[in-house]
Design a protein around this motif. Structure first.
Motif, short mmCIF file in Angstrom:
data_model
loop_
_atom_site.label_atom_id
_atom_site.label_comp_id
_atom_site.label_asym_id
_atom_site.label_seq_id
_atom_site.Cartn_x
_atom_site.Cartn_y
_atom_site.Cartn_z
N ALA A 289 -75.62 -83.02 -33.08
CA ALA A 289 -76.37 -83.13 -31.83
C ALA A 289 -76.47 -84.59 -31.39
O ALA A 289 -76.33 -84.92 -30.21
N TYR A 290 -76.71 -85.46 -32.36
CA TYR A 290 -76.78 -86.90 -32.09
C TYR A 290 -75.47 -87.37 -31.45
O TYR A 290 -75.46 -88.08 -30.44
N LEU A 291 -74.36 -86.93 -32.02
CA LEU A 291 -73.04 -87.32 -31.52
C LEU A 291 -72.80 -86.77 -30.12
O LEU A 291 -72.38 -87.48 -29.20
N THR A 292 -73.06 -85.48 -29.95
CA THR A 292 -72.74 -84.82 -28.69
C THR A 292 -73.61 -85.33 -27.55
O THR A 292 -73.19 -85.37 -26.40
N LEU A 293 -74.85 -85.72 -27.88
CA LEU A 293 -75.75 -86.24 -26.84
C LEU A 293 -75.55 -87.73 -26.61
O LEU A 293 -76.27 -88.33 -25.80
N ASN A 294 -74.60 -88.34 -27.33
CA ASN A 294 -74.42 -89.78 -27.19
C ASN A 294 -75.68 -90.54 -27.50
O ASN A 294 -75.98 -91.57 -26.88
N GLU A 295 -76.45 -90.04 -28.45
CA GLU A 295 -77.73 -90.65 -28.80
C GLU A 295 -77.45 -91.98 -29.51
O GLU A 295 -76.40 -92.14 -30.15
N THR A 296 -78.35 -92.94 -29.34
CA THR A 296 -78.17 -94.20 -30.06
C THR A 296 -79.32 -94.49 -31.02
O THR A 296 -79.21 -95.34 -31.90
N GLN A 297 -80.44 -93.77 -30.84
CA GLN A 297 -81.60 -93.96 -31.73
C GLN A 297 -81.38 -93.13 -33.00
O GLN A 297 -81.33 -91.90 -32.93
N GLN A 298 -81.26 -93.82 -34.14
CA GLN A 298 -81.00 -93.10 -35.39
C GLN A 298 -82.28 -92.60 -36.02
O GLN A 298 -83.33 -93.24 -35.89
N PRO A 299 -82.22 -91.50 -36.73
CA PRO A 299 -83.39 -91.07 -37.50
C PRO A 299 -83.72 -92.13 -38.56
O PRO A 299 -82.83 -92.86 -38.99
N PRO A 300 -84.99 -92.24 -38.95
CA PRO A 300 -85.41 -93.34 -39.85
C PRO A 300 -85.00 -93.11 -41.29
O PRO A 300 -85.85 -92.92 -42.19
N VAL A 301 -83.71 -93.18 -41.55
CA VAL A 301 -83.17 -92.85 -42.88
C VAL A 301 -83.71 -93.78 -43.97
O VAL A 301 -84.07 -93.33 -45.06
N ALA A 302 -83.80 -95.09 -43.66
CA ALA A 302 -84.26 -96.02 -44.69
C ALA A 302 -85.67 -95.67 -45.15
O ALA A 302 -85.98 -95.67 -46.35
N LEU A 303 -86.54 -95.32 -44.19
CA LEU A 303 -87.91 -94.98 -44.55
C LEU A 303 -87.97 -93.64 -45.29
O LEU A 303 -88.71 -93.49 -46.27
N LEU A 304 -87.18 -92.68 -44.84
CA LEU A 304 -87.14 -91.38 -45.53
C LEU A 304 -86.74 -91.59 -46.99
O LEU A 304 -87.34 -91.02 -47.92
N ARG A 305 -85.74 -92.43 -47.18
CA ARG A 305 -85.24 -92.73 -48.53
C ARG A 305 -86.32 -93.41 -49.35
O ARG A 305 -86.62 -93.02 -50.47
N GLU A 306 -86.94 -94.43 -48.73
CA GLU A 306 -87.95 -95.21 -49.45
C GLU A 306 -89.12 -94.33 -49.91
O GLU A 306 -89.64 -94.49 -51.00
N LEU A 307 -89.50 -93.39 -49.07
CA LEU A 307 -90.66 -92.54 -49.39
C LEU A 307 -90.26 -91.29 -50.17
O LEU A 307 -91.10 -90.46 -50.50
N GLY A 308 -88.96 -91.14 -50.41
CA GLY A 308 -88.52 -89.98 -51.20
C GLY A 308 -88.62 -88.66 -50.45
O GLY A 308 -88.75 -87.60 -51.07
N VAL A 309 -88.55 -88.70 -49.12
CA VAL A 309 -88.53 -87.44 -48.36
C VAL A 309 -87.14 -86.82 -48.54
O VAL A 309 -86.14 -87.48 -48.27
N PRO A 310 -87.06 -85.56 -49.02
CA PRO A 310 -85.74 -84.96 -49.19
C PRO A 310 -85.03 -84.84 -47.85
O PRO A 310 -85.62 -84.39 -46.87
#
Ligand code: DI6
Ligand code: FE
Length: 405
Positions: A289-310
């Motif tokens: 969906a990100y690709l098809t919508l030409n979105e540029t705002q990424q989900p907060p992967v670094a924070l998800l990783r840091e907090l251990g959110v699966p």
């Protein structure tokens, strides 16, 4: 009678169990299957001296848990290829929706579609997905927006599961957008879902969970909260399309209801992500969906990783924003667009996807007692699944120990 139904030898396995070696890799391994479940697995030289009705060498191939697509909208009428062309000429997704296109054009096509037509087109997409190594697929309603069509969609989803051998988890997404009959009366439509749809869906066992689209162009947090209270009371788990196009407080809302997952998350704020971590809510990332919508705002992967959110990865297969029917492709996109590692991508398509559906005790990793849903691959290493684009490397898919298809 033999001890086991099937013994697979000369395998390399990626158990994908959390905390094991990278990928949970075991070389020179064997897997025993009995009654559709994994009866034993491990290094071949530790195998108990038991016999099997059938024994088969995998010739050193890699075996992973069968893939799980935990977010799709693959039952729908018509398609939106014309709209995609319009978007390429510069018209935005939201503007097309405001002009009566978008989700509502698929709603019209889905309401008009005969059950057999919906079923046949859904089956083609489900088979395409399964051919990429997928044994469990979540399918949402949400293109009916009236009681009859929402129930029709869920019924089709259930039947697709029976016909294909793929395990289908059905989700009621009646709160996908406000139907034309309720224009300007979103609160009344939420009441209709609560009073008319939910009880019937529960009585007929048509859905395993309830989802909603929390977005300026769909429903606001208080409306979703009302729906989630009613769903929870009826014993249904909830999940949420959260913060896809703007920050609508979706991550926090999902966490508040201990949702199984919050999906998309491009615009989520850190407070919401922290709440998800505390609640154990899975982050489902949808790069198609990100690709098809030409979105540029990424989900907060670094924070998800840091907090251990699966983190799970899914196709979001739908006609508007993600015409994607391949899980390895979704994994390849998640690494390129969101920076997930190949191991995170595979965990997102197996262990964490199972968690996002509340099925983690039963599947998602290779472990004794879990379903024998196995994907056997022609790859040199499991990381190859995320590396290649558009290459079919599935050698064989077993669902509950039996060849799929
Ligand atoms: N978010 C999406 O990306 C899809 N639904 C949703 O809530 C889009 C559905 C569509 O455009 O048909
Ligand atoms: Fe979606």
């Amino acid at each position: 009678m033999a001890d086991w139904d099937l013994l697979l030898t000369d395998a390399r396995i990626a158990t994908m169990r959390a905390g094991d070696a990278p990928y949970g890799a075991v070389e020179n391994a064997a897997i025993a299957i009995d009654g559709g479940r994994i009866a034993w697995l491990g290094p071949a030289d530790e195998r108990p001296r038991k016999d099997a009705d059938e024994e088969r060498s995998l010739g050193g191939r890699w075996v992973t848990p069968a893939l799980i697509d935990c977010h799709t909208h693959l039952v729908f009428g018509g398609d939106r290829a014309g709209e995609y062309e319009q978007r390429l000429s510069g018209i935005s997704y939201e503007d097309i929706a405001k002009a009566g296109g978008g989700i509502l054009s698929t709603v019209t096509a889905t309401r008009d579609a005969e059950i057999d037509t919906l079923y046949a087109s859904g089956l083609r997409r489900l088979r395409a997905l399964a051919a990429t190594g997928v044994a469990t697929v979540e399918i949402k309603s949400g293109y009916g927006l009236d009681t009859a069509t929402e129930l029709k969609m869920l019924g089709v989803a259930r039947n697709l599961g029976h016909a294909s051998g793929v395990d289908v988890q059905a989700t009621l997404l009646a709160a996908h957008t406000v139907p034309p009959e309720y224009a300007g009366r979103a609160d009344d439509y939420i009441d209709l879902i609560i009073e008319a749809m939910l009880p019937e869906v529960v009585e007929r066992g048509l859905a395993d969970a309830v989802d909603a689209y929390c977005e300026t162009m769909a429903f606001q947090a208080p409306q979703v909260a009302k729906l989630f209270r009613a769903a929870t009371k009826l014993g249904l788990r909830v999940k949420l399309h959260a913060d896809q196009l703007s920050d609508g407080g979706g991550a926090e809302l999902a966490a508040h209801f201990k949702a199984l997952s919050a999906d998309h998350l491009e615009y989520s704020n850190p407070t919401g992500i922290r709440a998800m971590a505390a609640a154990g809510t899975v982050a489902v990332l949808l790069p198609g969906a990100y690709l098809t919508l030409n979105e540029t705002q990424q989900p907060p992967v670094a924070l998800l990783r840091e907090l251990g959110v699966p983190m799970a990865v899914a196709t979001d297969c739908n006609p508007g924003t993600s015409p994607l029917c391949s899980m390895p492709e979704a994994m390849a996109l998640a690494s390129r667009l969101f920076g997930l590692t190949p191991e995170e991508c595979l965990a997102g398509a197996t262990r964490n996807a199972a968690l996002a559906l509340g099925l983690d005790s039963d599947r998602g990793t290779l472990e004794k007692g879990k379903r024998a849903d196995l994907a056997v691959w022609d790859v040199n290493h499991p990381r190859d699944l995320t590396y290649w684009l558009g290459r079919d490397r599935l050698h064989e898919l077993l669902i509950e120990g039996l060849p799929a298809g």
